[in-house]
Design a protein around this motif. Structure first.
Motif, PDB file in Angstrom:
ATOM      1  N   ILE A   1       0.814  -1.213   0.000  1.00  0.00           N
ATOM      2  CA  ILE A   1       0.000   0.000   0.000  1.00  0.00           C
ATOM      3  C   ILE A   1       0.851   1.269   0.000  1.00  0.00           C
ATOM      4  O   ILE A   1       0.602   2.210  -0.760  1.00  0.00           O
ATOM      5  N   TYR A   2       1.893   1.319   0.833  1.00  0.00           N
ATOM      6  CA  TYR A   2       2.588   2.583   1.081  1.00  0.00           C
ATOM      7  C   TYR A   2       3.964   2.673   0.413  1.00  0.00           C
ATOM      8  O   TYR A   2       4.486   3.774   0.227  1.00  0.00           O
ATOM      9  N   LYS A   3       4.589   1.552   0.108  1.00  0.00           N
ATOM     10  CA  LYS A   3       5.937   1.599  -0.471  1.00  0.00           C
ATOM     11  C   LYS A   3       5.982   2.340  -1.808  1.00  0.00           C
ATOM     12  O   LYS A   3       6.929   3.112  -2.069  1.00  0.00           O
ATOM     13  N   PRO A   4       4.985   2.172  -2.746  1.00  0.00           N
ATOM     14  CA  PRO A   4       5.059   2.941  -4.008  1.00  0.00           C
ATOM     15  C   PRO A   4       5.086   4.453  -3.788  1.00  0.00           C
ATOM     16  O   PRO A   4       5.839   5.164  -4.452  1.00  0.00           O
ATOM     17  N   SER A   5       4.289   4.946  -2.827  1.00  0.00           N
ATOM     18  CA  SER A   5       4.302   6.380  -2.554  1.00  0.00           C
ATOM     19  C   SER A   5       5.629   6.807  -1.948  1.00  0.00           C
ATOM     20  O   SER A   5       6.179   7.866  -2.292  1.00  0.00           O
ATOM     21  N   HIS A   6       6.168   5.995  -1.041  1.00  0.00           N
ATOM     22  CA  HIS A   6       7.457   6.316  -0.422  1.00  0.00           C
ATOM     23  C   HIS A   6       8.562   6.369  -1.469  1.00  0.00           C
ATOM     24  O   HIS A   6       9.415   7.282  -1.459  1.00  0.00           O
ATOM     25  N   ASP A   7       8.584   5.415  -2.393  1.00  0.00           N
ATOM     26  CA  ASP A   7       9.628   5.402  -3.422  1.00  0.00           C
ATOM     27  C   ASP A   7       9.512   6.608  -4.354  1.00  0.00           C
ATOM     28  O   ASP A   7      10.535   7.176  -4.773  1.00  0.00           O
ATOM     29  N   LEU A   8       8.286   7.000  -4.698  1.00  0.00           N
ATOM     30  CA  LEU A   8       8.116   8.173  -5.561  1.00  0.00           C
ATOM     31  C   LEU A   8       8.571   9.448  -4.861  1.00  0.00           C
ATOM     32  O   LEU A   8       9.202  10.314  -5.476  1.00  0.00           O
ATOM     33  N   LEU A   9       8.246   9.571  -3.585  1.00  0.00           N
ATOM     34  CA  LEU A   9       8.649  10.767  -2.856  1.00  0.00           C
ATOM     35  C   LEU A   9      10.165  10.850  -2.710  1.00  0.00           C
ATOM     36  O   LEU A   9      10.769  11.911  -2.931  1.00  0.00           O
ATOM     37  N   VAL A  10      10.795   9.733  -2.358  1.00  0.00           N
ATOM     38  CA  VAL A  10      12.228   9.735  -2.093  1.00  0.00           C
ATOM     39  C   VAL A  10      13.040   9.732  -3.385  1.00  0.00           C
ATOM     40  O   VAL A  10      14.049  10.439  -3.504  1.00  0.00           O
ATOM     41  N   GLY A  11      12.611   8.953  -4.345  1.00  0.00           N
ATOM     42  CA  GLY A  11      13.434   8.772  -5.540  1.00  0.00           C
ATOM     43  C   GLY A  11      13.202   9.767  -6.651  1.00  0.00           C
ATOM     44  O   GLY A  11      14.121  10.042  -7.434  1.00  0.00           O
ATOM     45  N   ARG A  12      11.964  10.348  -6.765  1.00  0.00           N
ATOM     46  CA  ARG A  12      11.672  11.188  -7.926  1.00  0.00           C
ATOM     47  C   ARG A  12      11.341  12.632  -7.575  1.00  0.00           C
ATOM     48  O   ARG A  12      11.627  13.529  -8.365  1.00  0.00           O
ATOM     49  N   ILE A  13      10.701  12.869  -6.419  1.00  0.00           N
ATOM     50  CA  ILE A  13      10.266  14.224  -6.089  1.00  0.00           C
ATOM     51  C   ILE A  13      11.289  14.936  -5.206  1.00  0.00           C
ATOM     52  O   ILE A  13      11.652  16.086  -5.464  1.00  0.00           O
ATOM     53  N   LEU A  14      11.784  14.260  -4.165  1.00  0.00           N
ATOM     54  CA  LEU A  14      12.714  14.901  -3.236  1.00  0.00           C
ATOM     55  C   LEU A  14      14.015  15.367  -3.907  1.00  0.00           C
ATOM     56  O   LEU A  14      14.512  16.459  -3.566  1.00  0.00           O
ATOM     57  N   PRO A  15      14.611  14.627  -4.850  1.00  0.00           N
ATOM     58  CA  PRO A  15      15.859  15.114  -5.467  1.00  0.00           C
ATOM     59  C   PRO A  15      15.692  16.415  -6.257  1.00  0.00           C
ATOM     60  O   PRO A  15      16.701  17.071  -6.550  1.00  0.00           O
ATOM     61  N   ASP A  16      14.481  16.789  -6.618  1.00  0.00           N
ATOM     62  CA  ASP A  16      14.305  18.027  -7.377  1.00  0.00           C
ATOM     63  C   ASP A  16      14.456  19.276  -6.518  1.00  0.00           C
ATOM     64  O   ASP A  16      14.611  20.383  -7.056  1.00  0.00           O
ATOM     65  N   PHE A  17      14.411  19.145  -5.191  1.00  0.00           N
ATOM     66  CA  PHE A  17      14.550  20.300  -4.313  1.00  0.00           C
ATOM     67  C   PHE A  17      16.029  20.544  -4.022  1.00  0.00           C
ATOM     68  O   PHE A  17      16.778  19.597  -3.728  1.00  0.00           O
ATOM     69  N   PRO A  18      16.475  21.785  -4.065  1.00  0.00           N
ATOM     70  CA  PRO A  18      17.889  22.079  -3.742  1.00  0.00           C
ATOM     71  C   PRO A  18      18.197  21.794  -2.276  1.00  0.00           C
ATOM     72  O   PRO A  18      17.318  21.856  -1.400  1.00  0.00           O
ATOM     73  N   VAL A  19      19.477  21.536  -1.998  1.00  0.00           N
ATOM     74  CA  VAL A  19      19.906  21.158  -0.642  1.00  0.00           C
ATOM     75  C   VAL A  19      19.727  22.312   0.332  1.00  0.00           C
ATOM     76  O   VAL A  19      19.399  22.116   1.517  1.00  0.00           O
ATOM     77  N   GLU A  20      19.911  23.564  -0.139  1.00  0.00           N
ATOM     78  CA  GLU A  20      19.845  24.700   0.774  1.00  0.00           C
ATOM     79  C   GLU A  20      18.447  24.939   1.338  1.00  0.00           C
ATOM     80  O   GLU A  20      18.279  25.700   2.308  1.00  0.00           O
ATOM     81  N   LEU A  21      17.389  24.333   0.758  1.00  0.00           N
ATOM     82  CA  LEU A  21      16.035  24.502   1.278  1.00  0.00           C
ATOM     83  C   LEU A  21      15.721  23.566   2.440  1.00  0.00           C
ATOM     84  O   LEU A  21      14.722  23.753   3.136  1.00  0.00           O
ATOM     85  N   HIS A  22      16.542  22.547   2.634  1.00  0.00           N
ATOM     86  CA  HIS A  22      16.202  21.531   3.625  1.00  0.00           C
ATOM     87  C   HIS A  22      16.190  22.107   5.040  1.00  0.00           C
ATOM     88  O   HIS A  22      15.362  21.720   5.871  1.00  0.00           O
ATOM     89  N   GLY A  23      17.123  23.031   5.355  1.00  0.00           N
ATOM     90  CA  GLY A  23      17.153  23.599   6.697  1.00  0.00           C
ATOM     91  C   GLY A  23      15.894  24.370   7.019  1.00  0.00           C
ATOM     92  O   GLY A  23      15.288  24.199   8.095  1.00  0.00           O
TER      93      GLY A  23
END
Length: 588
Positions: free
Chosen positions: A550-572
């Motif tokens: 149920i949840y692993k496909p959403s987790h993989d999309l968030l971590v593998g495809r969406i999260l890398p598009d954000f720059p590192v300086e925004l994480h803080g």
């Protein structure tokens, strides 16, 4: 009951069967189904080596026995270039010299051959000069292994890019309407002359003057059996008096259709049907039939040689008979105007619609070059008529006809249907009767279709941005009566538990949507990080199979495809905002 019958020998023989030519020698003759000669090619006129003339003549005769005249003529032109290549090299004298290396050099020779403008020839033109020679050579190697013991190999695609989409010139909607209006005016004039001639032939003679127009028209009708005789076949007495009544062409217009009459009919039918020019030029006379379901509609059927690879698709369009200038009504007029020609035409041409009397020759279907010339004269006549109209009606001017050719109508009609459907390529595909939308894209590609595509993309992007920024005033497709409870994965989501205590079954499915839009800012990154944290917490306490399903496909999309598009300086900044965000629902 047992009978003594001779057993059939079904064993395959390894011996090559000798090839029997119906008509040998360097001259290749092609006849129609009635035995009449339609084409003649003399390979002895080419500068081929003496030992290659007979094999290629035999291959030409056998391979193209069922081909169309246009295909045979294209093969003849290809053989001319191949003979020129062999003459320049001088190293080929017999069939064994036709090797793989030779055809490799022939491909390079075609690549270096300039066009009339001095530029390299188009890939399609080079292919047309190479492919027929390849097919004939393969025929020789397959049917005459005694002449070619080693079969040459050919590259799969020696001229890449010949199928690349080409943006040809198209006629706009206003230009198509202007062309159709000019066609209908010219058709009315031609039909009026033909009706006048038929009325004069049926009415009793009103004058005894042998040099009068009516008397001469009757005499021409009698001499030609309904068809205007050629100038050479006219008696001297009648030939000297032609100029008194407008010349030879005026009498011909009163008796039957002429090339100038056929041009507006062809243009109007081509635009209305969006058919291939060559297929319409060869359309049969029995092409009109009633619609099986609708009373006032009529079907037009015609054949297209390349319509389908395995199963031929019927070329068919329906029209409303109640419209005065509908294509079936135009065909009915053309059938009457060409009936005298069909009665005198040879058996191979008798079933064609666009018939003409060739000067000094037999009656046949109108040739492509003749049709193009008649269309050019039609444009000149129409523009003179338009100039006269504009001079008399300056307040209601009409646009002049542009220069056009037969290949422009199909693409122009396709673009009009594409635009009328709001950019649906399937609408144009249905009109053109294509098997794949990729082929239809070659016809609709151009400035007009690009402008519509850009407009559609901009409109959809505006709708998505307005929905994200809550400026559209509309709720999302998943909204319910309850208030917004969470913004789950960085984009708008309504109450995930709106259907009850259980989580919505579509929760997280929006992540795989191709239209998903996630703004790149700290707020949306914080929501994504919070969602990832919630999913990872659930992984430690839920059943592993349930979490993976149920949840692993959403987790993989968030971590593998969406999260890398954000720059590192925004994480803080994002992690600083996470405690202030609404709590996410507990995953079960």
């Amino acid at each position: 009951m047992r009978t003594d019958r001779r057993r059939i020998d079904r064993r395959l023989s390894d011996e090559a069967q000798p090839t029997v030519s119906i008509e040998g020698g360097p001259v290749v003759l092609f006849r129609d189904a009635w035995g009449e000669l339609v084409q003649r090619f003399d390979l002895g006129q080419l500068n081929l080596p003496a030992e290659l003339v007979a094999p290629y003549a035999e291959a030409f005769r056998g391979h193209h026995a069922a081909s169309s005249p246009a295909t045979r003529h294209a093969c003849w032109n290809a053989l001319k270039f191949f003979a020129r290549f062999l003459a320049e090299g001088g190293s080929v004298q017999s069939p064994p010299d036709l090797t793989t290396e030779l055809f490799g050099r022939y491909i390079l020779w075609l690549d270096a051959l300039p066009s009339r403008t001095g530029k390299p020839c188009a890939p399609g033109l080079r292919h047309n000069r190479y492919q027929p020679v390849k097919l004939l050579t393969e025929w020789i190697a397959r049917r005459r292994p005694d002449l070619m013991p080693a079969k040459p190999s050919f590259p799969f695609n020696p001229f890449p890019g010949r199928h690349a989409p080409k943006e040809g010139r198209r006629l706009s909607s206003s230009q198509l309407k202007a062309v159709l209006r000019a066609c209908y005016e010219d058709i009315d004039d031609a039909w009026a002359l033909f009706e006048e001639g038929q009325r004069l032939l049926l009415a009793p003679a009103k004058s005894d003057d042998p040099d009068g127009f009516e008397a001469m028209l009757r005499e021409f009708h009698r001499l030609g059996h309904g068809v205007m005789p050629s100038r050479r076949a006219l008696p001297d007495r009648l030939g000297r008096r032609l100029h008194l009544h407008g010349g030879h062409d005026r009498f011909e217009h009163h008796l039957h259709a002429t090339p100038d009459c056929l041009a507006p009919f062809f243009v109007a039918i081509a635009i209305q049907t969006a058919g291939n020019a060559e297929a319409l030029r060869l359309i049969d006379r029995a092409c009109v039939e009633p619609h099986p379901l609708i009373e006032h509609r009529t079907m037009i059927d015609w054949q297209k040689g390349r319509a389908g690879h395995l199963v031929k698709r019927a070329q068919r369009r329906s029209f409303d008979r109640r419209r005065r200038y509908a294509a079936p009504n135009l065909i009915d007029k053309l059938l009457e105007m060409t009936a005298p020609l069909a009665a005198r035409a040879p058996a191979s041409e008798r079933d064609r619609l666009f018939l003409m009397r060739r000067p000094g020759r037999d009656i046949s279907v109108i040739q492509r070059t003749t049709l193009e010339g008649a269309m050019a004269r039609f444009i000149e006549r129409a523009n003179r008529r338009i100039d006269a109209w504009n001079a008399d009606h300056p307040d209601r001017p009409r646009i002049a006809l542009p220069r056009f050719h037969t290949k422009m109508f199909r693409g122009s009609a396709a673009i009009e249907h594409y635009q009328a459907s709001g950019g649906d390529v399937r609408a144009a595909q249905t009109v053109l009767n294509h098997g794949s939308p990729e082929l239809t894209d070659r016809y609709i590609r151009g400035d007009q279709s690009r402008a519509l595509q850009h407009e559609t993309i901009a409109r959809l992007q505006g709708m998505m941005v307005a929905w994200i920024l809550e400026t559209s005033g509309k709720s999302s497709p998943c909204s319910s009566t309850s208030a917004l409870a969470a913004e789950t994965f960085g984009h708008r989501c309504t109450d995930p538990t709106a259907g009850g205590e259980k989580l919505c079954p579509h929760f997280g499915g929006c992540l795989s949507c191709p239209g998903l839009v996630v703004p790149i800012d700290a707020t949306h990154l914080a929501r994504i990080l919070l969602a990832i944290e919630q999913l990872e917490k659930a992984r430690t306490r839920l059943d592993p199979q349930r979490w993976a399903l149920i949840y692993k496909p959403s987790h993989d999309l968030l971590v593998g495809r969406i999260l890398p598009d954000f720059p590192v300086e925004l994480h803080g900044d994002a992690r600083a905002l996470m405690p202030s965000l609404p709590a996410l629902p507990a995953l079960e």
